[in-house]
Structure formats: C-alpha cells, structure tokens
Write a protein that holds these residues in place. Structure first.
Motif, PDB file in Angstrom:
ATOM      1  N   ARG A  52       0.801  -1.229   0.000  1.00  0.00           N
ATOM      2  CA  ARG A  52       0.000   0.000   0.000  1.00  0.00           C
ATOM      3  C   ARG A  52       0.833   1.277   0.000  1.00  0.00           C
ATOM      4  O   ARG A  52       0.612   2.190   0.789  1.00  0.00           O
ATOM      5  N   VAL A  53       1.843   1.300  -0.901  1.00  0.00           N
ATOM      6  CA  VAL A  53       2.542   2.573  -1.089  1.00  0.00           C
ATOM      7  C   VAL A  53       1.717   3.417  -2.057  1.00  0.00           C
ATOM      8  O   VAL A  53       0.943   2.874  -2.848  1.00  0.00           O
ATOM      9  N   ALA A  54       1.866   4.710  -1.985  1.00  0.00           N
ATOM     10  CA  ALA A  54       1.073   5.613  -2.825  1.00  0.00           C
ATOM     11  C   ALA A  54       1.375   5.342  -4.294  1.00  0.00           C
ATOM     12  O   ALA A  54       2.531   5.186  -4.673  1.00  0.00           O
ATOM     13  N   ASP A  55       0.312   5.244  -5.097  1.00  0.00           N
ATOM     14  CA  ASP A  55       0.477   4.979  -6.533  1.00  0.00           C
ATOM     15  C   ASP A  55       0.534   6.310  -7.263  1.00  0.00           C
ATOM     16  O   ASP A  55      -0.452   6.757  -7.839  1.00  0.00           O
ATOM     17  N   ALA A 104       8.667   5.239  -6.935  1.00  0.00           N
ATOM     18  CA  ALA A 104       9.761   4.290  -7.138  1.00  0.00           C
ATOM     19  C   ALA A 104      11.097   4.948  -6.800  1.00  0.00           C
ATOM     20  O   ALA A 104      11.929   4.384  -6.094  1.00  0.00           O
ATOM     21  N   ALA A 105      11.262   6.185  -7.256  1.00  0.00           N
ATOM     22  CA  ALA A 105      12.496   6.912  -6.954  1.00  0.00           C
ATOM     23  C   ALA A 105      12.635   7.088  -5.444  1.00  0.00           C
ATOM     24  O   ALA A 105      13.738   6.993  -4.888  1.00  0.00           O
ATOM     25  N   GLY A 106      11.513   7.313  -4.791  1.00  0.00           N
ATOM     26  CA  GLY A 106      11.542   7.489  -3.333  1.00  0.00           C
ATOM     27  C   GLY A 106      11.997   6.240  -2.609  1.00  0.00           C
ATOM     28  O   GLY A 106      12.648   6.306  -1.565  1.00  0.00           O
ATOM     29  N   ILE A 107      11.686   5.083  -3.154  1.00  0.00           N
ATOM     30  CA  ILE A 107      12.090   3.814  -2.523  1.00  0.00           C
ATOM     31  C   ILE A 107      13.527   3.454  -2.881  1.00  0.00           C
ATOM     32  O   ILE A 107      14.335   3.158  -2.014  1.00  0.00           O
ATOM     33  N   PHE A 108      13.826   3.505  -4.186  1.00  0.00           N
ATOM     34  CA  PHE A 108      15.118   2.950  -4.626  1.00  0.00           C
ATOM     35  C   PHE A 108      16.276   3.951  -4.505  1.00  0.00           C
ATOM     36  O   PHE A 108      17.430   3.553  -4.493  1.00  0.00           O
ATOM     37  N   GLY A 109      15.939   5.233  -4.380  1.00  0.00           N
ATOM     38  CA  GLY A 109      16.992   6.232  -4.160  1.00  0.00           C
ATOM     39  C   GLY A 109      17.768   5.961  -2.882  1.00  0.00           C
ATOM     40  O   GLY A 109      18.994   5.779  -2.915  1.00  0.00           O
ATOM     41  N   PRO A 110      17.073   5.877  -1.739  1.00  0.00           N
ATOM     42  CA  PRO A 110      17.789   5.615  -0.475  1.00  0.00           C
ATOM     43  C   PRO A 110      18.547   4.278  -0.492  1.00  0.00           C
ATOM     44  O   PRO A 110      19.614   4.165   0.106  1.00  0.00           O
ATOM     45  N   LEU A 111      17.988   3.261  -1.187  1.00  0.00           N
ATOM     46  CA  LEU A 111      18.680   1.962  -1.263  1.00  0.00           C
ATOM     47  C   LEU A 111      19.982   2.104  -2.056  1.00  0.00           C
ATOM     48  O   LEU A 111      21.018   1.575  -1.656  1.00  0.00           O
ATOM     49  N   ALA A 112      19.909   2.851  -3.159  1.00  0.00           N
ATOM     50  CA  ALA A 112      21.123   3.055  -3.958  1.00  0.00           C
ATOM     51  C   ALA A 112      22.171   3.808  -3.139  1.00  0.00           C
ATOM     52  O   ALA A 112      23.361   3.482  -3.168  1.00  0.00           O
ATOM     53  N   ASP A 113      21.708   4.806  -2.377  1.00  0.00           N
ATOM     54  CA  ASP A 113      22.640   5.575  -1.547  1.00  0.00           C
ATOM     55  C   ASP A 113      23.350   4.670  -0.538  1.00  0.00           C
ATOM     56  O   ASP A 113      24.495   4.911  -0.172  1.00  0.00           O
ATOM     57  N   LEU A 132       8.114   7.354   2.949  1.00  0.00           N
ATOM     58  CA  LEU A 132       7.577   6.444   1.931  1.00  0.00           C
ATOM     59  C   LEU A 132       6.104   6.135   2.157  1.00  0.00           C
ATOM     60  O   LEU A 132       5.372   5.844   1.221  1.00  0.00           O
ATOM     61  N   ASP A 133       5.701   6.149   3.411  1.00  0.00           N
ATOM     62  CA  ASP A 133       4.304   5.975   3.753  1.00  0.00           C
ATOM     63  C   ASP A 133       3.727   4.650   3.248  1.00  0.00           C
ATOM     64  O   ASP A 133       2.712   4.633   2.553  1.00  0.00           O
ATOM     65  N   PHE A 134       4.430   3.541   3.531  1.00  0.00           N
ATOM     66  CA  PHE A 134       3.877   2.227   3.174  1.00  0.00           C
ATOM     67  C   PHE A 134       3.182   1.641   4.392  1.00  0.00           C
ATOM     68  O   PHE A 134       3.378   2.095   5.529  1.00  0.00           O
ATOM     69  N   GLN A 135       2.386   0.595   4.150  1.00  0.00           N
ATOM     70  CA  GLN A 135       1.665   0.008   5.270  1.00  0.00           C
ATOM     71  C   GLN A 135       2.528  -1.043   5.976  1.00  0.00           C
ATOM     72  O   GLN A 135       2.857  -0.891   7.134  1.00  0.00           O
ATOM     73  N   ASP A 136       2.907  -2.091   5.201  1.00  0.00           N
ATOM     74  CA  ASP A 136       3.735  -3.145   5.793  1.00  0.00           C
ATOM     75  C   ASP A 136       4.982  -3.400   4.963  1.00  0.00           C
ATOM     76  O   ASP A 136       4.973  -3.218   3.748  1.00  0.00           O
ATOM     77  N   LEU A 137       6.025  -3.886   5.665  1.00  0.00           N
ATOM     78  CA  LEU A 137       7.220  -4.355   4.967  1.00  0.00           C
ATOM     79  C   LEU A 137       7.251  -5.869   5.181  1.00  0.00           C
ATOM     80  O   LEU A 137       7.411  -6.349   6.299  1.00  0.00           O
ATOM     81  N   ILE A 138       7.021  -6.619   4.094  1.00  0.00           N
ATOM     82  CA  ILE A 138       7.023  -8.086   4.185  1.00  0.00           C
ATOM     83  C   ILE A 138       8.311  -8.584   3.528  1.00  0.00           C
ATOM     84  O   ILE A 138       8.612  -8.198   2.396  1.00  0.00           O
TER      85      ILE A 138
END
Lengths: 401, 401
Positions: free
Chosen positions: A263-266, A271-280, A324-330
C-alpha cells in the motif's frame, strides 16, 4: 593460456601446467600465459589485511595481495625454462598493464604490445602475473577477485590472440549445474551474451568483467579443464554459432531475498523514493515488480536484493517509513531465482509460456517474474530449487541422452 | 628502523612493531622503516624454486623471493595507518632502489632521496621492502640472504639518517656466544672493524655487507631487541669509542675444514698452482700456513676451507695431483676456528701471547694460526670449542661480574 589457483596449487601442478604450455609451443604457437596465485594464498593475504584493520588502505591491500601472482609467475617461468622453453615473467608494472587508480577493483586501460611482440617473434613465452596492474601514480593495483580472468582477456586482446584459453577446475560450461541435474550437458559453444547472463546468475566459471571485455574486443574465449586434455566450451560471437538453441542453459541463484512494501502511494516519484535511499546505501536491487493499483491510490511494490544486503535494505526502508508511507514491509529470504537463458528466444515466441507451464505442472508457485531479451527469471520458494531446475532442463530439451 | 623476520612473524608482532615505530614518530623523529619477510617465508619460496629446478634462472628466483618483503611492507603500512600514523609502502622498483644486475646477490648503486625527503617533511613514514631492488633492465633484484640489513643501511645512508636501528631477536652484540659462556657481556659499543670481524667469524647478528656499507658511509648502527625496550649495541666509528678495550670479543666458527698437502715442491709459483684451481672452482680459502722447508726442496702446505666446500676442494686437488706433485693429502673437518677480536690490539703487544698461554694452560693444541691487524685466529680440534672460548673470555677479562 590462463591458469587459475587450483591449476597452480603446488609445485607438481605448476610442472604439469608447464608441460601443457610446452605442447602449445611445440605445436608452433606463440603463447602468453597468465597465472593466478596458488589456491588459498590470496585468501590468506586478504585475511591478514582485515586482521590488521577492517577498513584498510586499498593501495596497501593491493601491494599485499598482488604478491601471490608474483610468486606463481616467477615459478612458472622457472618451470618452463626447465623444460627448455624460453620464458620470462612479467609483473603488472613491468609490462606495464596500465589501470585506473580504483585500487582493489581497478580497470585495465592499456597494455603496450611492442616489447611483447618482439619477444614473441623470438619464440619467448610471456608469463604474466594475473590480477595486477599499475596505476597512474606508479602504485600496484589489483582488478578484484577473479581478476586474473580479466587479465587474460586483456592480454589476449592487446596481443591480438587467436584464442584465450581459461584453464580451470571444471571442463566447460554446462547447460545447468551438474550437481543438481545429472543429465546436464557440456556446451560446445555459447555466446558472450549468454555467458554473461550465466555468470551474473551464479555460474562461477568466469569473472563477469572478463566476459564483458571478451565481448567488447571479440576475444574468442575457451573454458576448459587444466586436469584433462580435451576441448572445453568456446565463448564466441553469436555469428559463430550456426544452430542456435532456443535455450542454452538453466541458471539459479540462492543469493536472493524478497521485500514487499504494501500500500505505497500509486503516484509519480514513488519508485524513486524507494530505490533512491537503497542506492545511496549501496544496496543493489535486482528484480522489481509493481502491481497494477486496485484502488487507484495505492499499490504493492516487490523487489529482490542479495542476501548480503538484506538486513541493510530493511533498515534503510524502515528508516524512510515516514517519507515512503507504506503500510507493511514483508520480507522473505527463503527464495531462489531460476532463469532460462538463450539468444534463440529473441526470435521465438512461447519460450516463457513453456517455463510457466513446466513449473505449474510441478505445483511450483511463481512469486516474481522478470525478463530480458535473452533470459527469463522467476522467483520461487527456495525448497523448489532442484525440482524447478530439473523440470526446466527437461522442458527445454536440454537433457543428455 | 629495520625489523627482521622474527619481528614481523605474524600479525600480532607486526602490530607491536607498528607501536614501536609510532613511539619514534610521536617523539618527533622522521622515520623510515625497512622490513624483512615473515620468518620462514623466504625459505619456503627458495625451496619452491629449487624444487622446480636446482639450477634456476636467478632473475625469476628474484621475482619469487622478493614477494615476501612485499607482503610485510604492505601490512606494516596498514598497521601504522591503523594507529593514525601516516605511512606508505615502497617496493624496490618504486623508490627506485637501483642495483647492479647480479641477480640473487645484487649490490645497491643508488637511492634517489628527493621524493622521500618531500614525504618525510610532511611527516609520512616510509616503509621499505627490504632485500629487493631493481636492475638496469627494470627487473627485480635481491641482495642475498640477510640483505634487508643492507637495505636498511643503504636507506639510512641515502636519507642521511642519524641512526640505523636493526631490531632483531637478540638484544645486542655480545663479547661471545652467551650459549657457551654464561658470563658473556653485551657490548654498549663496538667499532665497525670489530663488527666486521665478528660477522665474518660466525656471529650472525648482521649481514657482513651491511656492516661494510655502514662503515663506508659512516652510518651509526644499533643492534637491539624488537621484543624488549632497552638500548642495544651501537656499531660506530672508532673515534666514538673513548676507552678502547684490548679485546672486544671472542668468536668461533665450526664451519671449517683443514687440508694439508705434504711435500709439495718449495719453489716460486707453487701457491698459485694450488690456489688457482681452487679459486676457479669457487672454493674460498681462509687460513693458509706454509712451513719452512726442512730439506730445502719440499714443504707442507696447510689451509682451511668451509665445510660446504670441503668435498669439492679435495676433488679439485686430487684432480691436479699430477701437476702439483704432492705426496699426501691429509684432511680433517673436526676443527674449529677461535678468534679474539679488538681494535685495541693494534697498539698493544702481547695480546697473541696471552691467547697462546691461555690455550696451553688448558692443554689445547693449536694447529694453525692466522692474524690480522685487529684479530688473531687459531684452529683447534673441534672438541675443545667451548673450553677454548671460555678460557679466552676469562683470559682477556671479558667475564661479567
């Protein structure tokens, strides 16, 4: 002729390798040899550096670890001379094998060939210390683990070799892991592109960078056994392969972990918000799947990372939860990536369908799918690894008779 | 600061050495470090070369054995950096430590100091790989066993060091071997000349060539323990020693064998006839005694060679028997050479007499005598080694209280 660590593990094996080189010389060939360190040596040297300082100066690390190949190239030259073969050793700085200054993972920039050519013309065998070069500031550099493969391809490209033979402890490239599929077949030929996918997907026969370099410079690579005297697998240009198989091999990688954010915002930029910090955080993301939004507002985002990055990835994401405002991290690390690879699939339809059908018939649920031009990968539960690989090997007609 | 193989034998010791170097840096000194290979490593590398080919290319031997010091200088730089000391490693070819092309026993010709000086000025510690250099053809050279001592003195001379500290597993130079004489004393100071004689006579504290070089360039050498923190023995110019002892030490060498040729013709050219063929066969002759002819026609010729050359020397002489025309060849390897050494004996009479008297009192027969300006050596039966050394140590007043 490149010989890996197990091929030069002791004096007896070095003598055997020298005999093998002599046969090529006696057959009238001009030969360059590239050697790795004796097996186990590099690990010991790396351990010493780590023991002194977990974060050590990469320039000094290079000085230490480059010594392993120095030993074997000197010993190999002696072994060849003892057989009456004119030979001399070449250290990285002597050639020089010029690299950039990225110590510990340097890239080869240039190998001057004039001096080498003059010596080849006289029948002298050049024995190169693999894995090493020299940077712009005259300091020793190394090319990263498995870098001797890259040294060999670079030398082959520089001197315009007809072939680059990589002698190793396996006798070629197989349609899949023979430890899992007894009916796995050794391939006579494989394309650079397929070999690259195989290497990326866990087949540890060749360092990825060496295949890239071979592809770029059109160096014909052969992977073959240093213990048996028979042809191996040729890695060549697609045009050299007349009868293209639809699928050349089945690869698998257990080094996968899956993360789903629910349930991340569509909306654009998520996507940039999620994968940017991971790349960093230097986390490499592999397969990514975003489902179509059900409610038009939120969506689930699933992706895979290597097991080594798993903990860090989760930490980074939890740290960005407010943004990121997601509901769960599975998350799930009991997964395996199984891939079918073949340049033939470019021009044939139905390849993917055959994969899905074969897995379904065995009751294997596909969690994530990702495709490229010459490969299809699926993520399944780890317990199905062997079953899935065997089913696909059979489904694509790869089993030997 | 030079550290030998036992001082850098493992990671813990390398860390301890780094601490010691840091203390000198913290005291405001500009420091250059020279390291040997970890103990045992060079022997292993030499063995491999021999195993491949008893007579191997010395250039390739150098490539192989130089790797040992490469490892320790990189590790030492890492250990120093970990303590916050700015340091970098220097391989022979990087400095460059220019040598002649006598591979396996090269001599240092030149060490340019400009680059090093610039770095010292910035407070950077230079860590040199001992034992190695680079020849005129850009190939790796080594300086012969124990060559790291010579590297250290050469670097000290090149950079104009105030002192060259040789850290080793003994804490200094003793009046004689403490394993034989419990009352042996550590010397505070010794002259270059005496140290040279000591080294030539079997005291294995320093490589002979390093002492020669220190003497030539007036480098103040200190031999001290790398395991204890206390002053060692200074090897210095004679002028630095105010109170000169008559005798500084008693040395002995068991590596002697005696050969006597009886009834050789007593005429000009006979010595050349004997020692020429021996020199051609690379046999080093040490003590030589020719007795006065009894009959005016023939004489007996006695001389010593090292035990390693004994068999070859006898073979050469027997082969020349027809030319040399001697009666018998009498040989004996159960001998020891005992020497008293001291610059003071130059200006004092009666030193030799005291030696002969002390040995006579113990009933020890002197077989051969040889003298130089600062030493008297005698050959006696090997069984008297300890007795002779102890008697002389007492006779010259060297016993500690």
């Amino acid at each position: 002729m490149k010989f890996g660590g197990t091929s030069v593990a002791n004096i007896e094996r070095i003598k055997a390798v020298a005999q093998r080189v002599k046969r090529e010389v006696d057959a009238g060939n001009e030969v360059a040899v590239v050697v790795s360190a004796m097996s186990g040596v590099t690990n010991q040297l790396v351990d010493w550096c780590k023991e002194l300082a977990p974060l050590h100066d990469a320039r000094e690390y290079d000085v230490v670890v480059a010594s392993g190949e120095q030993v074997t190239c000197g010993l190999m030259a002696i072994a060849l001379q003892e057989l009456g073969v004119d030979a001399r050793s070449w250290l990285g700085w002597q050639v020089p094998i010029k690299t950039d200054d990225a110590h510990g993972k340097a890239r080869i920039l240039d190998i001057p060939r004039e001096d080498l050519d003059r010596r080849f013309a006289k029948g002298q065998v050049a024995v190169f210390a693999g894995f090493q070069g020299v940077g712009s500031d005259n300091r020793v550099t190394t090319l990263g683990r498995g870098g001797s493969d890259t040294s060999a391809v670079a030398v082959a490209a520089a001197i315009g070799a007809d072939r680059c033979d990589i002698f190793t402890d396996v006798d070629g490239v197989y349609t899949t892991d023979p430890r899992i599929v007894a009916k796995a077949r050794k391939l006579d030929k494989i394309t650079y592109e397929e070999m690259l996918e195989m290497a990326s997907l866990g087949a540890k026969v060749l360092q990825i960078r060496s295949v890239e370099m071979a592809m770029k410079h059109r160096v014909r690579l052969q992977v073959l056994s240093s213990f048996e005297d028979k042809p191996g697998t040729m890695v060549v240009d697609e045009e050299e392969i007349m009868e293209k198989e639809l699928v050349s091999g089945i690869a698998y990688s257990r080094d996968e972990a899956k993360i789903t954010l629910t349930r991340v915002a569509d909306k654009p930029g998520v996507a940039a918000g999620i994968f940017g910090p991971l790349a960093d955080a230097n986390v490499n993301v592999d397969m990514i799947v975003q489902n179509i939004s059900e409610d038009g507002k939120t969506t689930d985002m699933t992706f895979t990372v290597s097991k080594g990055d798993f903990a860090r990835a989760k930490q980074v994401l939890e740290g960005s939860r407010s943004v990121l405002d997601f509901q769960d991290l599975i998350s799930d690390s009991n997964v395996v990536k199984v891939s079918v690879i073949g340049v033939g699939m470019r021009s044939h339809a139905g390849i993917a369908q055959r994969m899905f059908k074969a897995l379904a018939e065995k009751g294997i649920n596909i969690q994530v799918i990702s495709t490229s031009e010459i490969k299809i990968s699926v993520l399944v539960a780890e317990e199905y690894t062997e079953l899935a690989v065997r089913a696909l090997h059979t489904a694509y007609g790869l089993d030997s008779e």
